[in-house]
Design a protein around this motif. Structure first.
Motif, PDB file in Angstrom:
ATOM      1  N   LYS A  16       0.388 -14.761   6.556  1.00  0.00           N
ATOM      2  CA  LYS A  16       1.514 -15.482   7.123  1.00  0.00           C
ATOM      3  C   LYS A  16       1.759 -16.512   6.009  1.00  0.00           C
ATOM      4  O   LYS A  16       3.012 -17.047   6.099  1.00  0.00           O
ATOM      5  N   GLU A  17       1.027 -17.156   5.212  1.00  0.00           N
ATOM      6  CA  GLU A  17       1.343 -17.988   4.022  1.00  0.00           C
ATOM      7  C   GLU A  17       2.339 -17.548   3.152  1.00  0.00           C
ATOM      8  O   GLU A  17       3.403 -18.087   2.994  1.00  0.00           O
ATOM      9  N   LEU A  18       2.024 -16.362   2.809  1.00  0.00           N
ATOM     10  CA  LEU A  18       2.725 -15.656   1.978  1.00  0.00           C
ATOM     11  C   LEU A  18       4.159 -15.349   2.341  1.00  0.00           C
ATOM     12  O   LEU A  18       5.244 -15.519   1.499  1.00  0.00           O
ATOM     13  N   GLU A  19       4.439 -14.725   3.725  1.00  0.00           N
ATOM     14  CA  GLU A  19       5.409 -14.656   4.336  1.00  0.00           C
ATOM     15  C   GLU A  19       6.278 -15.684   4.413  1.00  0.00           C
ATOM     16  O   GLU A  19       7.495 -16.223   3.819  1.00  0.00           O
ATOM     17  N   ARG A  20       5.677 -17.197   4.793  1.00  0.00           N
ATOM     18  CA  ARG A  20       6.447 -18.377   4.920  1.00  0.00           C
ATOM     19  C   ARG A  20       6.948 -18.689   3.454  1.00  0.00           C
ATOM     20  O   ARG A  20       8.005 -19.433   3.443  1.00  0.00           O
ATOM     21  N   GLU A  21       6.002 -18.808   2.482  1.00  0.00           N
ATOM     22  CA  GLU A  21       6.322 -19.363   1.164  1.00  0.00           C
ATOM     23  C   GLU A  21       7.753 -18.428   0.544  1.00  0.00           C
ATOM     24  O   GLU A  21       8.586 -19.099  -0.076  1.00  0.00           O
ATOM     25  N   ILE A  22       7.624 -17.201   0.583  1.00  0.00           N
ATOM     26  CA  ILE A  22       8.767 -16.323   0.105  1.00  0.00           C
ATOM     27  C   ILE A  22       9.823 -16.514   0.859  1.00  0.00           C
ATOM     28  O   ILE A  22      11.060 -16.809   0.208  1.00  0.00           O
ATOM     29  N   ASN A  23       9.804 -16.321   2.093  1.00  0.00           N
ATOM     30  CA  ASN A  23      11.115 -16.560   3.150  1.00  0.00           C
ATOM     31  C   ASN A  23      11.675 -18.011   2.770  1.00  0.00           C
ATOM     32  O   ASN A  23      12.933 -18.098   2.805  1.00  0.00           O
ATOM     33  N   HIS A  24      10.754 -18.952   2.989  1.00  0.00           N
ATOM     34  CA  HIS A  24      11.248 -20.339   2.922  1.00  0.00           C
ATOM     35  C   HIS A  24      11.926 -20.490   1.853  1.00  0.00           C
ATOM     36  O   HIS A  24      12.912 -21.375   1.795  1.00  0.00           O
ATOM     37  N   SER A  25      11.555 -20.177   0.688  1.00  0.00           N
ATOM     38  CA  SER A  25      11.840 -20.523  -0.737  1.00  0.00           C
ATOM     39  C   SER A  25      13.370 -19.941  -0.930  1.00  0.00           C
ATOM     40  O   SER A  25      14.286 -20.791  -1.274  1.00  0.00           O
ATOM     41  N   LYS A  26      13.414 -18.821  -0.197  1.00  0.00           N
ATOM     42  CA  LYS A  26      14.767 -18.048  -0.592  1.00  0.00           C
ATOM     43  C   LYS A  26      15.927 -18.719   0.421  1.00  0.00           C
ATOM     44  O   LYS A  26      16.799 -19.114  -0.252  1.00  0.00           O
ATOM     45  N   LYS A  27      15.424 -18.946   1.657  1.00  0.00           N
ATOM     46  CA  LYS A  27      16.584 -19.700   2.401  1.00  0.00           C
ATOM     47  C   LYS A  27      16.927 -21.135   2.032  1.00  0.00           C
ATOM     48  O   LYS A  27      18.052 -21.440   2.174  1.00  0.00           O
ATOM     49  N   ALA A  28      15.905 -21.703   1.499  1.00  0.00           N
ATOM     50  CA  ALA A  28      16.029 -22.904   1.020  1.00  0.00           C
ATOM     51  C   ALA A  28      17.019 -23.024  -0.103  1.00  0.00           C
ATOM     52  O   ALA A  28      18.112 -23.841  -0.276  1.00  0.00           O
ATOM     53  N   LEU A  29      16.528 -22.046  -1.271  1.00  0.00           N
ATOM     54  CA  LEU A  29      17.701 -21.964  -2.279  1.00  0.00           C
ATOM     55  C   LEU A  29      18.990 -21.711  -1.994  1.00  0.00           C
ATOM     56  O   LEU A  29      20.046 -22.082  -2.480  1.00  0.00           O
ATOM     57  N   GLU A  30      19.150 -20.831  -0.991  1.00  0.00           N
ATOM     58  CA  GLU A  30      20.627 -20.325  -0.632  1.00  0.00           C
ATOM     59  C   GLU A  30      21.339 -21.391  -0.004  1.00  0.00           C
ATOM     60  O   GLU A  30      22.501 -21.676  -0.044  1.00  0.00           O
ATOM     61  N   LYS A  31      20.753 -22.137   0.938  1.00  0.00           N
ATOM     62  CA  LYS A  31      21.234 -23.397   1.713  1.00  0.00           C
ATOM     63  C   LYS A  31      21.618 -24.512   0.517  1.00  0.00           C
ATOM     64  O   LYS A  31      22.465 -24.811   0.746  1.00  0.00           O
ATOM     65  N   TYR A  32      20.761 -24.732  -0.343  1.00  0.00           N
ATOM     66  CA  TYR A  32      21.028 -25.844  -1.385  1.00  0.00           C
ATOM     67  C   TYR A  32      22.191 -25.359  -2.493  1.00  0.00           C
ATOM     68  O   TYR A  32      23.172 -26.229  -2.482  1.00  0.00           O
ATOM     69  N   LEU A  33      21.989 -24.086  -2.865  1.00  0.00           N
ATOM     70  CA  LEU A  33      23.104 -23.745  -3.786  1.00  0.00           C
ATOM     71  C   LEU A  33      24.105 -22.946  -3.102  1.00  0.00           C
ATOM     72  O   LEU A  33      25.223 -22.790  -4.019  1.00  0.00           O
ATOM     73  N   LYS A  34      24.292 -22.784  -1.854  1.00  0.00           N
ATOM     74  CA  LYS A  34      25.268 -21.873  -1.222  1.00  0.00           C
ATOM     75  C   LYS A  34      25.571 -20.612  -1.849  1.00  0.00           C
ATOM     76  O   LYS A  34      27.020 -20.325  -1.837  1.00  0.00           O
ATOM     77  N   ILE A  35      24.579 -19.912  -2.198  1.00  0.00           N
ATOM     78  CA  ILE A  35      25.028 -18.577  -2.629  1.00  0.00           C
ATOM     79  C   ILE A  35      23.893 -17.812  -2.261  1.00  0.00           C
ATOM     80  O   ILE A  35      22.848 -18.234  -2.181  1.00  0.00           O
ATOM     81  N   PRO A  36      24.030 -16.510  -2.373  1.00  0.00           N
ATOM     82  CA  PRO A  36      22.794 -15.591  -1.657  1.00  0.00           C
ATOM     83  C   PRO A  36      22.092 -15.450  -3.055  1.00  0.00           C
ATOM     84  O   PRO A  36      22.369 -15.413  -4.170  1.00  0.00           O
TER      85      PRO A  36
END
Length: 71
Positions: A16-36
């Motif tokens: 669960k920690e690994l899932e949260r870390e990898i998914n959260h990081s991806k989503k946070a970067l996409e939101k911040y950078l506004k690119i996939p």
């Protein structure tokens, strides 16, 4: 979002920690950078089957390590 120095122990993360870390990081970067975010780099090249599976589930196009072979 974790930094590289704290991610090098990912191999011992619980699922669960690994899932949260990898998914959260991806989503946070996409939101911040506004690119996939299409690619993942294993911090310091550390990975195992759990981390590889979670990266696959997160829909990255490719992931990179420091190994000189395909994984």
């Amino acid at each position: 979002m974790r930094t590289e120095e704290t991610l090098d122990s990912e191999v011992s993360f619980k699922k669960k920690e690994l899932e949260r870390e990898i998914n959260h990081s991806k989503k946070a970067l996409e939101k911040y950078l506004k690119i996939p975010i299409k690619y993942f780099a294993y911090p310091k090249g550390f990975y195992n089957m759990k981390t590889m599976d979670e990266v696959r589930k997160s829909h990255y196009k490719a992931a990179f390590t420091m190994d000189e072979k395909l994984i």
